[in-house]
Design an enzyme around this catalytic site. Structure first.
Site, short mmCIF file in Angstrom:
data_model
loop_
_atom_site.label_atom_id
_atom_site.label_comp_id
_atom_site.label_asym_id
_atom_site.label_seq_id
_atom_site.Cartn_x
_atom_site.Cartn_y
_atom_site.Cartn_z
N ASP A 95 0.83 -1.21 0.00
CA ASP A 95 0.00 0.00 0.00
C ASP A 95 0.87 1.26 0.00
OD1 ASP A 95 -2.41 1.34 -0.08
OD2 ASP A 95 -2.71 1.32 2.09
N ASN A 105 -10.82 -2.86 -5.21
CA ASN A 105 -10.10 -1.88 -6.04
C ASN A 105 -10.76 -1.66 -7.40
OD1 ASN A 105 -6.83 -2.92 -4.77
ND2 ASN A 105 -8.08 -1.18 -4.14
C1 IPE Z 1 -5.24 -2.74 -0.02
O1 IPE Z 1 -4.98 -1.39 -0.22
C2 IPE Z 1 -5.21 -3.46 -1.33
C3 IPE Z 1 -3.92 -3.58 -1.99
C4 IPE Z 1 -2.78 -3.16 -1.50
C5 IPE Z 1 -3.93 -4.22 -3.27
P1 IPE Z 1 -6.17 -0.34 -0.36
O2 IPE Z 1 -5.53 0.99 -0.55
O3 IPE Z 1 -7.12 -0.78 -1.39
O4 IPE Z 1 -6.88 -0.46 1.06
P2 IPE Z 1 -7.77 0.59 1.86
O5 IPE Z 1 -8.81 1.10 0.90
O6 IPE Z 1 -6.86 1.67 2.33
O7 IPE Z 1 -8.32 -0.20 3.00
C1 IPE Z 2 -1.64 0.25 -3.32
O1 IPE Z 2 -1.45 1.61 -3.39
C2 IPE Z 2 -1.88 -0.36 -4.68
C3 IPE Z 2 -3.28 -0.76 -4.90
C4 IPE Z 2 -4.22 -0.75 -4.00
C5 IPE Z 2 -3.62 -1.18 -6.23
P1 IPE Z 2 -2.66 2.64 -3.33
O2 IPE Z 2 -3.07 2.98 -4.72
O3 IPE Z 2 -3.75 2.16 -2.46
O4 IPE Z 2 -1.92 3.88 -2.68
P2 IPE Z 2 -2.52 4.87 -1.60
O5 IPE Z 2 -2.99 4.06 -0.44
O6 IPE Z 2 -3.63 5.61 -2.26
O7 IPE Z 2 -1.37 5.75 -1.23
MG MG Z 3 -4.15 2.38 -0.47
#
Ligand code: IPE
Ligand code: IPE
Ligand code: MG
Length: 227
Positions: A10, A58
């Site tokens: 993340d 996602n």
């Molecule tokens: C969790 O991250 C999913 C992945 C890293 C693929 P998210 O960014 O989707 O999670 P939330 O929304 O902060 O819980």
């Molecule tokens: C994790 O990074 C990757 C996926 C969930 C696909 P994020 O896209 O959630 O990054 P933040 O949490 O917005 O910084």
């Molecule tokens: Mg995230």
């Protein structure tokens, strides 16, 4: 040393934002970092790494971002094949991968087949993965087979990767103290390590920090203190 670790990758978006770049640049940097962390994990004696790359939730992100993430899959598969073959890395996936676009799915199937005999390390990518979806998919498979009751050990056989041990350690980058629907069944007794480091910046030194912390844990599994 844990034989199976799992990472919630993340913080790609925030990494990019901090640099004034589009979120997709963060995803690109994040995808690139997977190989660095695979190399580091191998070096430190880990056998299996599961990475949470795309969750069932996602899909609700803006279409542009979803498309950019999907496009990174074939890029990763072709770009990293040579290294995976050289290093003995086997690629696998868990999740509702039927929901991925055809190009991503085909690239994955090709790389999974080509790396199937590699046995030094398993890189397991969670794609269109949800822990609840996995449990529901398992229950539906059981119902289809006409099962009337089940044990915990049987249930394991209906999961996406029944042969993998539960992850001993789950690392989450980006600072959030939650599992976000990752490995709901398998994480029952996982040690959970959260670091504020954003995924594209997560380095070998960060992995070593997590492993050192893991080594201090007393894993009781509901029993009594063992050390
Ligand atoms: C969790 O991250 C999913 C992945 C890293 C693929 P998210 O960014 O989707 O999670 P939330 O929304 O902060 O819980
Ligand atoms: C994790 O990074 C990757 C996926 C969930 C696909 P994020 O896209 O959630 O990054 P933040 O949490 O917005 O910084
Ligand atoms: Mg995230």
């Amino acid at each position: 040393m844990p034989d199976h670790i799992a990472i919630i990758m993340d913080g790609n978006g925030r990494w990019a934002q901090q640099r004034g770049l589009p979120r997709t640049a963060g995803h690109r940097a994040g995808a690139e970092n997977i190989s660095n962390v695979v190399d580091a994990a191998m070096k430190h004696g880990i056998k299996t790494l599961t990475v949470y790359a795309f969750s069932t939730e996602n899909w609700k992100r803006p279409l542009d971002e979803v498309n950019a993430l999907m496009a990174l899959i074939p890029e990763f598969c072709t770009g990293k094949l040579k290294d995976m073959m050289k290093n003995g890395v086997r690629l696998r996936t868990v999740g509702r991968t039927d929901d991925l676009p055809a190009l991503s799915r085909m690239a994955l199937l090709g790389t999974i087949a080509k790396t199937a005999k590699n046995d030094k390390f398993t890189l397991n990518m969670a794609l269109s993965y949800g822990g609840r979806a996995e449990i529901v998919d398992a229950v539906n498979k059981m119902l289809k087979e006409g099962r009337k009751s089940i044990t915990e050990a049987d249930f394991q056989n209906y999961l996406y990767a029944p042969d993998l041990p539960d992850p001993a350690l789950i690392i989450r980058t980006g600072g959030e103290m939650r599992l976000s629907n990752f490995l709901m069944w398998e994480s029952a007794y996982s040690e959970i390590y959260v670091t504020d480091t954003w995924w594209p910046d997560f380095s070998e030194a960060d992995l070593v920090k997590a492993l050192d912390w893991y080594a201090t844990r007393d894993r009781r599994f509901g029993g009594i203190k063992t050390k």
